[in-house]
Every structure is written in C-alpha cells, then in structure tokens.
Scaffold this motif. Structure first.
Motif, PDB file in Angstrom:
ATOM      1  N   ARG A 327       0.826  -1.214   0.000  1.00  0.00           N
ATOM      2  CA  ARG A 327       0.000   0.000   0.000  1.00  0.00           C
ATOM      3  C   ARG A 327       0.864   1.269   0.000  1.00  0.00           C
ATOM      4  NH1 ARG A 327      -1.567  -2.652   4.223  1.00  0.00           N
ATOM      5  NH2 ARG A 327      -1.444  -0.866   5.631  1.00  0.00           N
ATOM      6  N   VAL A 328       1.926   1.219  -0.809  1.00  0.00           N
ATOM      7  CA  VAL A 328       2.777   2.382  -1.025  1.00  0.00           C
ATOM      8  C   VAL A 328       2.515   2.870  -2.452  1.00  0.00           C
ATOM      9  CG1 VAL A 328       5.132   3.249  -1.189  1.00  0.00           C
ATOM     10  CG2 VAL A 328       4.541   1.560   0.569  1.00  0.00           C
ATOM     11  N   PRO A 329       2.131   4.133  -2.634  1.00  0.00           N
ATOM     12  CA  PRO A 329       1.821   4.620  -3.980  1.00  0.00           C
ATOM     13  C   PRO A 329       3.008   4.466  -4.925  1.00  0.00           C
ATOM     14  CG  PRO A 329       0.985   6.141  -2.334  1.00  0.00           C
ATOM     15  CD  PRO A 329       1.826   5.148  -1.598  1.00  0.00           C
ATOM     16  N   VAL A 330       2.742   3.812  -6.060  1.00  0.00           N
ATOM     17  CA  VAL A 330       3.788   3.527  -7.034  1.00  0.00           C
ATOM     18  C   VAL A 330       3.133   3.408  -8.409  1.00  0.00           C
ATOM     19  CG1 VAL A 330       3.607   1.018  -6.728  1.00  0.00           C
ATOM     20  CG2 VAL A 330       5.764   1.996  -7.557  1.00  0.00           C
ATOM     21  N   GLY A 331       3.895   3.678  -9.440  1.00  0.00           N
ATOM     22  CA  GLY A 331       3.349   3.529 -10.780  1.00  0.00           C
ATOM     23  C   GLY A 331       4.440   3.602 -11.820  1.00  0.00           C
ATOM     24  N   PRO A 332       4.110   3.174 -13.053  1.00  0.00           N
ATOM     25  CA  PRO A 332       5.099   3.205 -14.132  1.00  0.00           C
ATOM     26  C   PRO A 332       5.202   4.584 -14.750  1.00  0.00           C
ATOM     27  CG  PRO A 332       3.035   2.348 -14.950  1.00  0.00           C
ATOM     28  CD  PRO A 332       2.832   2.599 -13.471  1.00  0.00           C
ATOM     29  N   VAL A 333       6.283   4.831 -15.472  1.00  0.00           N
ATOM     30  CA  VAL A 333       6.411   6.003 -16.334  1.00  0.00           C
ATOM     31  C   VAL A 333       6.163   5.522 -17.758  1.00  0.00           C
ATOM     32  CG1 VAL A 333       7.911   7.841 -17.171  1.00  0.00           C
ATOM     33  CG2 VAL A 333       8.043   7.120 -14.783  1.00  0.00           C
ATOM     34  N   HIS A 334       4.969   5.777 -18.268  1.00  0.00           N
ATOM     35  CA  HIS A 334       4.593   5.316 -19.591  1.00  0.00           C
ATOM     36  C   HIS A 334       5.088   6.270 -20.679  1.00  0.00           C
ATOM     37  CE1 HIS A 334       0.915   2.758 -18.182  1.00  0.00           C
ATOM     38  NE2 HIS A 334       1.948   1.997 -18.419  1.00  0.00           N
ATOM     39  N   THR A 335       5.345   5.727 -21.829  1.00  0.00           N
ATOM     40  CA  THR A 335       5.427   6.557 -23.020  1.00  0.00           C
ATOM     41  C   THR A 335       3.998   6.928 -23.421  1.00  0.00           C
ATOM     42  OG1 THR A 335       5.291   4.670 -24.526  1.00  0.00           O
ATOM     43  CG2 THR A 335       7.497   5.319 -23.772  1.00  0.00           C
ATOM     44  N   VAL A 336       3.850   7.897 -24.334  1.00  0.00           N
ATOM     45  CA  VAL A 336       2.509   8.247 -24.818  1.00  0.00           C
ATOM     46  C   VAL A 336       1.829   7.036 -25.455  1.00  0.00           C
ATOM     47  CG1 VAL A 336       1.220   9.661 -26.464  1.00  0.00           C
ATOM     48  CG2 VAL A 336       2.989  10.705 -25.023  1.00  0.00           C
ATOM     49  N   PRO A 337       2.496   6.261 -26.328  1.00  0.00           N
ATOM     50  CA  PRO A 337       1.829   5.076 -26.869  1.00  0.00           C
ATOM     51  C   PRO A 337       1.387   4.088 -25.787  1.00  0.00           C
ATOM     52  CG  PRO A 337       3.733   5.607 -28.213  1.00  0.00           C
ATOM     53  CD  PRO A 337       3.800   6.497 -26.996  1.00  0.00           C
ATOM     54  N   GLN A 338       2.221   3.875 -24.779  1.00  0.00           N
ATOM     55  CA  GLN A 338       1.845   2.961 -23.710  1.00  0.00           C
ATOM     56  C   GLN A 338       0.643   3.474 -22.920  1.00  0.00           C
ATOM     57  OE1 GLN A 338       5.651   2.851 -21.706  1.00  0.00           O
ATOM     58  NE2 GLN A 338       6.180   0.846 -22.558  1.00  0.00           N
ATOM     59  N   ALA A 339       0.638   4.771 -22.654  1.00  0.00           N
ATOM     60  CA  ALA A 339      -0.470   5.340 -21.887  1.00  0.00           C
ATOM     61  C   ALA A 339      -1.785   5.189 -22.640  1.00  0.00           C
ATOM     62  CB  ALA A 339      -0.191   6.809 -21.587  1.00  0.00           C
ATOM     63  N   LEU A 340      -1.794   5.538 -23.937  1.00  0.00           N
ATOM     64  CA  LEU A 340      -3.039   5.545 -24.699  1.00  0.00           C
ATOM     65  C   LEU A 340      -3.490   4.147 -25.090  1.00  0.00           C
ATOM     66  CD1 LEU A 340      -2.547   8.700 -26.939  1.00  0.00           C
ATOM     67  CD2 LEU A 340      -3.719   8.496 -24.747  1.00  0.00           C
ATOM     68  N   ALA A 341      -2.584   3.159 -24.999  1.00  0.00           N
ATOM     69  CA  ALA A 341      -2.951   1.776 -25.294  1.00  0.00           C
ATOM     70  C   ALA A 341      -3.248   0.971 -24.033  1.00  0.00           C
ATOM     71  CB  ALA A 341      -1.829   1.100 -26.082  1.00  0.00           C
ATOM     72  N   SER A 342      -3.176   1.593 -22.886  1.00  0.00           N
ATOM     73  CA  SER A 342      -3.360   0.860 -21.629  1.00  0.00           C
ATOM     74  C   SER A 342      -4.804   0.415 -21.455  1.00  0.00           C
ATOM     75  CB  SER A 342      -2.942   1.734 -20.444  1.00  0.00           C
ATOM     76  OG  SER A 342      -3.827   2.830 -20.301  1.00  0.00           O
ATOM     77  N   ASP A 343      -4.997  -0.614 -20.641  1.00  0.00           N
ATOM     78  CA  ASP A 343      -6.357  -1.089 -20.372  1.00  0.00           C
ATOM     79  C   ASP A 343      -7.181  -0.024 -19.653  1.00  0.00           C
ATOM     80  OD1 ASP A 343      -4.914  -1.257 -18.002  1.00  0.00           O
ATOM     81  OD2 ASP A 343      -5.428  -3.352 -17.591  1.00  0.00           O
ATOM     82  N   GLN A 344      -6.536   0.793 -18.843  1.00  0.00           N
ATOM     83  CA  GLN A 344      -7.254   1.876 -18.168  1.00  0.00           C
ATOM     84  C   GLN A 344      -7.751   2.911 -19.167  1.00  0.00           C
ATOM     85  OE1 GLN A 344      -8.085   1.878 -15.049  1.00  0.00           O
ATOM     86  NE2 GLN A 344      -8.858   3.956 -14.768  1.00  0.00           N
ATOM     87  N   ALA A 345      -6.903   3.260 -20.153  1.00  0.00           N
ATOM     88  CA  ALA A 345      -7.317   4.209 -21.181  1.00  0.00           C
ATOM     89  C   ALA A 345      -8.496   3.666 -21.981  1.00  0.00           C
ATOM     90  CB  ALA A 345      -6.146   4.527 -22.112  1.00  0.00           C
ATOM     91  N   GLU A 346      -8.459   2.384 -22.301  1.00  0.00           N
ATOM     92  CA  GLU A 346      -9.558   1.768 -23.039  1.00  0.00           C
ATOM     93  C   GLU A 346     -10.844   1.806 -22.226  1.00  0.00           C
ATOM     94  OE1 GLU A 346     -11.951  -0.253 -25.702  1.00  0.00           O
ATOM     95  OE2 GLU A 346      -9.962   0.611 -26.049  1.00  0.00           O
ATOM     96  N   ALA A 347     -10.754   1.482 -20.946  1.00  0.00           N
ATOM     97  CA  ALA A 347     -11.944   1.432 -20.101  1.00  0.00           C
ATOM     98  C   ALA A 347     -12.555   2.817 -19.896  1.00  0.00           C
ATOM     99  CB  ALA A 347     -11.590   0.807 -18.749  1.00  0.00           C
ATOM    100  N   ARG A 348     -11.741   3.849 -19.928  1.00  0.00           N
ATOM    101  CA  ARG A 348     -12.216   5.200 -19.624  1.00  0.00           C
ATOM    102  C   ARG A 348     -12.466   6.051 -20.865  1.00  0.00           C
ATOM    103  NH1 ARG A 348     -14.270   6.315 -14.862  1.00  0.00           N
ATOM    104  NH2 ARG A 348     -13.344   8.398 -14.795  1.00  0.00           N
ATOM    105  N   GLY A 349     -12.305   5.496 -22.045  1.00  0.00           N
ATOM    106  CA  GLY A 349     -12.579   6.256 -23.254  1.00  0.00           C
ATOM    107  C   GLY A 349     -11.591   7.370 -23.506  1.00  0.00           C
ATOM    108  N   ALA A 350     -10.312   7.105 -23.273  1.00  0.00           N
ATOM    109  CA  ALA A 350      -9.299   8.149 -23.433  1.00  0.00           C
ATOM    110  C   ALA A 350      -9.040   8.501 -24.886  1.00  0.00           C
ATOM    111  CB  ALA A 350      -7.990   7.719 -22.762  1.00  0.00           C
TER     112      ALA A 350
END
Length: 403
Positions: A327-350
C-alpha cells in the motif's frame, strides 16, 4: 478506443447554448471544444484570407483526405476543435461581418483572443456587443489581459510559461529553464475560461445580465503555480528546480529500475516505513534523519541516493507489485503510446474515433468528464475549413425559438 459515431442519447448539459467562437490557436479553442463536448453549438469563425485557424498548418502530421492526400486537419488543430462548425468569414468584408453580427445577436457566448482592442474596428468588441446585447457573455483571452503595462504585447504559451515563472521550476537542478512538454499555459487558460463562462451564464440566467470576462495567459499561469507559488509567499525563498522531486514531500520522485522507470510517491511516515521494508532497509525508517517527512526534506541529499541504489537492480514489475502489496503509492512512467494503449485508457474512453464524410475516421483524445445525467457527446469530428458556412446561413434564416 471508444467509437463516438452515435450522437444520440441523453441531452448535453449545454444543449441549446450558442457560442460564437472568434478564437484560434489553443487557449480559446480548448474552451470552446469543452463547451461543444457538453452540448453547446459552436460556430468557429475562420478567415479565408489566412487559410483559417493558424494551427491548420501546424503539421505534419495531418489526417488523410480520403483521396490519397492530406486534409486541412493537422493533429494540432484536431486536438482542440472537435464538435464545432467552421464558418469562412473575413471580418474586414462587410458582408461577412454582417453575418457574424447576425450570429452575435443570436449567441449566448462570444469568445475571442485578438489583441486587446483588435476587434473595435470591426464593431465586435465587448463594449459594442454588450451594449447591443446586454445578456451576452463575452470572454476575451490575451497574453497579458486587457489592462496593465504589457497589455499590447503578444502572448504565446512559451512566453507565458517564461513570464509566469513555471519554467524556472521545470527541469533538472543543473539544467536550463524548461517548458512543460505541452502547451499547458494555453490549456489551463482555456479551462479557466470555461469556468468563467459557466459562472457568467449562471449569473445571466438569474439576472438577465451578461458580462465581460477578461482572461490572460500569464495571469492563469501564475495562478497555477499552486504550492510552489505559495511556498515562496510564505517563506520568501525562491523555489528551485528539482527535476521530478517534490518541494514538500520526500521521497516523491522518479527512480530508475533495471528495465525502465517507476514513480514512488510516499505521502506519510507509515508509508515510508513500509517502503523501507520492501527495500530491505528497515533501518532507514528508524534513522532520525529520515523518520519524519520534515527530516527527510532536510536530508534529501543523503536519502535519495540510498533509495536509488536499492531500486536500480529491481525490475519495474517487481517494484510495482512489491509496493502495491504494501500500500505504497507507485506507478510506471509510460510513453505516450503505452499510456493511450493501456487497459485503463480503453476502459475510460481516453481515445475517440470520430467519423468523417468521404474520409477515414480520425482519432482524438477523449474528454475526461463523466457526467451521469448529461454525458459528454464528442461525436462531431474537427471541421474542414468552411464546412459549416452554409449551415450557419440556413440556421440564421430560421426564426429564433422561444426560450
């Protein structure tokens, strides 16, 4: 990727609102795109003598025209102009100006980003239009505002970032001042413009009185200095560039791993203890130099190298899984292609796919607003130059509907 081709559904929150858009580049168009997404009808006036909005030529890349070439839709233009109708009109031409004046008489909102006083010669300035139409909400965006010693200077995003102080905070400590990677001064000014317009419309609906909104790129940029600006006002100490480090929290930074970079954002002392447990360095959490956030701020220079050395041999997946489990806040540093192709982006209509007549659909970034009763309807692709001119004539020739 969301298919936004179906415009049907619940009405937009701003359905029936008519916007005369005399803006170009990014700040004003960002505002009017948001209004269009929320249901407003936006008529974008573009000068045929200049080829329309400057950003139509800010390419490549361009959307294809359906005939093997490029359209007049640069990616930059598409970023801030979906949902609008483009009207070819030269304000210096009496017939075109009369068309725009007719539109102003039917509009709820006018937004422009000419130099202060630049619309006076056309009779489309705020004093003239508000005198004719007292219920009008008129928003002016400029580099430095309608008053002050710099009112007549031009303003672009980079200049606003430099003048407003954010570049002095961005970049590595030993590097030069650096702008933010996108035109954030323009975008945030457009956001403030949207808020101001909605507030003025609420006042208009309650009282019948419109008003003039005077908004400057530099003003809005200074306003979102946020904690760094307030840190300086409270302490008198000028903020310094820290790369990705936080001025008030440690560790809150980007760290290299064996196969990429991760963000670690430790917000309190309990999280720091769990973070140190993952690193296999529990003594760090007990060290008086690091046991509390104020102490970690003071001894940042000793702590960060120790953390960096412990993380650099681990993989991104190992670090993210290990810290998430603690429970320590952590996350990746995405490239723009990675960010826009992520499952979260798909689920949220990015990302949206918007259809065009006679040409392939275009992909644009989605609106992040999720309204349960009046959902955003970003269904109209950015317009080809002048494609709405005849539609405006037809609409103005129809009798105005009673409110």
């Amino acid at each position: 990727m969301t298919d936004a081709s179906d415009p049907l559904g619940a009405p937009g929150a701003l359905d029936g609102l008519v916007v005369l858009d005399l803006s170009r580049i990014l700040a004003g168009p960002t505002c009017t795109q948001l209004l269009a997404d929320l249901g407003a009808t936006v008529w974008k006036i573009e000068n045929p003598g200049t080829g329309g909005d400057d950003t139509r030529a800010w390419g490549p890349p361009y959307a294809p025209d359906g005939a093997g070439g490029d359209s007049d839709l640069s990616a930059y233009f598409m970023a801030a102009n979906r949902g609008k109708r483009s009207v070819a009109a030269d304000l210096a031409d009496p017939a075109d100006r009369a068309l725009v004046e007719r539109l102003a008489a039917r509009a709820d909102v006018v937004i422009e980003n000419f130099k202060p006083g630049g619309l006076v010669r056309h009779g489309l300035d705020h004093d003239t239009l508000l005198a004719r139409h007292p219920g009008l909400v008129y928003c002016s965006i400029s580099g430095f505002g309608q008053t002050g010693p710099n009112r007549d200077k031009p303003g672009y995003d980079l200049m606003a970032q430099g003048y407003g102080g954010i570049m002095s905070l961005t970049g590595t400590p030993d590097g030069p001042p650096m702008k933010v990677g996108v035109g954030i001064a323009d975008v945030m000014c457009g956001m403030y413009a949207t808020i101001g317009i909605l507030a003025a419309l609420r006042h208009r609906d309650a009282t019948g009185q419109g008003q003039h909104i005077d908004l400057a790129l530099v003003d809005s940029q200074m306003a979102w200095l946020i904690n760094e600006g307030t840190n300086y006002l409270a302490s008198g100490i000028p903020p310094q560039r820290r790369g990705n480090g936080h001025p008030n929290i440690v560790p809150y930074d980007v760290f290299a791993c064996a196969d990429g970079h991760v963000i670690v954002a430790v917000g309190n002392d309990a999280q720091f203890a769990r973070f140190c447990d993952f690193l296999g360095l529990p003594a760090l959490a007990e060290d008086q130099r690091f046991a509390t956030n104020p102490a970690r701020l003071t001894h940042r220079g000793a702590l960060i190298p120790a953390i960096a050395a412990a993380l650099e041999a681990r993989t991104m997946a190992e670090v993210i899984a290990g810290l998430e489990s603690r429970r320590v806040p952590v996350g990746p540093v995405h490239t723009v292609p990675q960010a826009l192709a992520s499952d979260q982006a798909e689920a949220r209509g990015a990302v949206l796919s918007l259809p065009r007549d006679g040409a392939p659909p275009v992909r644009v970034l989605g609106n992040p607003l999720k309204l349960s009763g009046t959902p955003v309807r970003a269904h109209r692709a950015p317009p080809a130059f002048g494609e709405g001119t005849q539609a405006l004539h037809d609409w103005l020739d129809q009798p105005k509907k009673a409110p």
